[in-house]
Design a protein around this motif. Structure first.
Motif, short mmCIF file in Angstrom:
data_model
loop_
_atom_site.label_atom_id
_atom_site.label_comp_id
_atom_site.label_asym_id
_atom_site.label_seq_id
_atom_site.Cartn_x
_atom_site.Cartn_y
_atom_site.Cartn_z
N HIS A 60 44.06 17.55 34.52
CA HIS A 60 42.71 18.48 34.69
C HIS A 60 43.26 19.83 35.24
CE1 HIS A 60 43.23 17.44 39.12
NE2 HIS A 60 42.25 18.26 39.30
N ASP B 124 40.94 22.37 38.03
CA ASP B 124 39.50 22.59 38.56
C ASP B 124 39.76 23.67 39.48
OD1 ASP B 124 37.08 21.67 39.32
OD2 ASP B 124 38.04 20.68 41.31
N THR C 261 35.91 22.66 35.41
CA THR C 261 36.89 21.87 35.35
C THR C 261 37.18 21.48 33.81
OG1 THR C 261 36.15 20.45 37.31
CG2 THR C 261 37.75 19.37 35.80
N PHE D 169 39.44 19.04 31.42
CA PHE D 169 39.80 17.71 31.54
C PHE D 169 40.36 17.25 30.20
CE2 PHE D 169 38.94 13.29 32.12
CZ PHE D 169 39.02 13.02 33.47
N TRP E 157 28.42 22.53 38.67
CA TRP E 157 29.70 21.92 38.01
C TRP E 157 29.59 21.97 36.50
CZ3 TRP E 157 32.10 16.48 38.85
CH2 TRP E 157 33.21 16.46 38.67
N CYS F 137 31.93 20.82 33.34
CA CYS F 137 33.33 20.11 33.14
C CYS F 137 33.25 19.96 31.49
CB CYS F 137 33.14 18.55 33.58
SG CYS F 137 34.72 17.57 33.36
#
Length: 404
Positions: free
Chosen positions: A49, A51, A67, A69, A96, A98
């Motif tokens: 990852h 971040d 993020t 991933f 967030w 992701c």
């Protein structure tokens, strides 16, 4: 992927900043690229990852979290990916986003192949997603993001790549949309994410100056075009000046009518590739698909030459580059119910909201409109008879007050 490779990609793709994670042998490796209009603060990174905290004035300012991933490719190690998701959730409560290749699906309908996926694998992924308070942001395009490119019964497809947002992100960027973009070189498609922000002001149109494109020489008709334009050269320096002017206008016309826009042609071919793969999604690559892949590869090579030229001489400016539980569920449901596009009767795809409204209205109006040549007997013959003729005669007889 190495730090040196990330720096090389940064300049080749026209970005000012890069952050990379070295690969382990021939696999893995992550890179995050961004333009100077974004402020990016690294929080953590490892082989699985990257971040960061991001802020951008065009999105209203204020930090949010991104993020990138990469899930464990080996099934026996995939639990480490879900542990990492739990840990990342505890790090911050910022909005967030992701996204990435999670190497797992959420349900069986996201997997196509001879063998079904094991339920316990998907269950652990679903549990991690729920723990993180994630909502799948959906997509437009083909349903699968990975294809092993095998033929016949050996072909396997799955939706391994996806984009999640938590409740805080959806409250702030609820109109974010995701598109699956078909690629020619990779066995994964690309994820194009458009984060909602203030609408950009369109700049006033200005007359573009003439610029020679290095990618033109890749076209087979380029040499003939140059020879034809230069053949009109007259005597002396004035003739050279006239020929240069003719060459400029000739190449501009040829670029527009023959060579064409690389990006527009690339979009058209990617649309055709998506249509072909949609028709043949239960089989491996067809000849038509392989032909399209070859043409797309050539356009990508031209685009690479074009972008390298622009990054070197800097033609382009630097880029623009909580409510409670029930409200969160309502937002997730609203995203599922939001129609981004429709396929029209002629096979084209439309995303204009006004056109979508008129198409939906017309569809249901025609669906529920009575047919002019409706034959009731043709319909009633399939309705089971519950009242016999004898029963009907008895029910329709005149009323007799003296009868019981």
């Amino acid at each position: 992927m190495t730090a040196e490779r990330a720096e090389c990609l940064k300049w080749r793709l026209g970005f000012e900043n890069a952050l990379g994670v070295d690969s382990e042998g021939q696999s893995g490796g992550l890179v995050l690229l961004w333009r100077s209009g974004n402020v990016v603060r690294l929080k953590s990174k490892n082989k699985s990852h990257i971040d960061v905290f991001v802020s951008n004035d065009s999105l209203g300012g204020g930090e949010w979290r991104f993020t990138g991933f990469y899930g464990e490719p080996r099934r026996e190690n995939r639990k480490d990916s879900w542990y990492l998701m739990h840990f990342l959730r505890s790090v911050s409560d910022m909005p967030w986003l992701c996204m990435g290749d999670f190497n797992e699906v959420l349900s069986q309908d996201e997997h196509f192949g001879r063998h079904e996926r094991e339920d316990w694998q998907m269950a652990r992924f679903r549990e991690a997603v729920e723990y993180c308070d994630f909502t799948d942001l959906g997509y437009s395009g083909l349903p699968y993001t990975w294809d092993n490119k095998q033929v016949g019964g050996d072909n396997v497809k799955a939706r391994l790549d996806r984009v999640f947002g938590d409740d805080r992100f959806l409250r702030r960027f609820g109109a974010t949309n995701v598109k699956h973009v078909q690629t020619s070189e990779s066995d994964h498609c690309a994820l194009l994410v458009e984060v909602a922000g203030r609408p950009r002001q369109r700049p006033n149109k200005v007359l573009k100056p003439f610029r020679y494109e290095n990618m033109w020489h890749r076209d087979p008709s380029y040499v003939e075009q140059v020879n034809s334009a230069w053949a009109m050269c007259g005597p002396g320096l004035r003739g050279v000046q006239t020929s240069l002017r003719n060459m400029q206008s000739s190449l501009q016309i040829w670029d527009k009518e023959v060579f064409g826009s690389v990006r527009n042609n690339l979009k058209k071919l990617q649309f055709q590739l998506e249509a072909v793969r949609r028709r043949n999604w239960r089989s491996g690559p067809s000849r038509e698909e392989q032909s399209l892949l070859g043409r797309i590869s050539e356009l990508l090579a031209r685009e690479e030459v074009m972008l390298r030229q622009r990054s070197r001489i800097q033609w382009l400016a630097a880029g623009d580059k909580n409510t409670g539980y029930f409200h969160a569920k309502c937002r997730a449901r609203a995203r599922q119910n939001w129609i981004h596009s429709l396929t029209l009767e002629d096979g084209s795809t439309c995303s204009d909201q006004d056109v979508l409204k008129s198409q939906a209205k017309s569809f249901y109006k025609n669906l529920f409109k009575a047919q002019d040549d409706c034959n009731l007997n043709a319909i009633l013959q399939f309705v089971p008879e519950k009242v016999s003729s004898e029963m009907n005669n008895f029910l329709c007889r005149p009323f007799d007050p003296g009868s019981n």
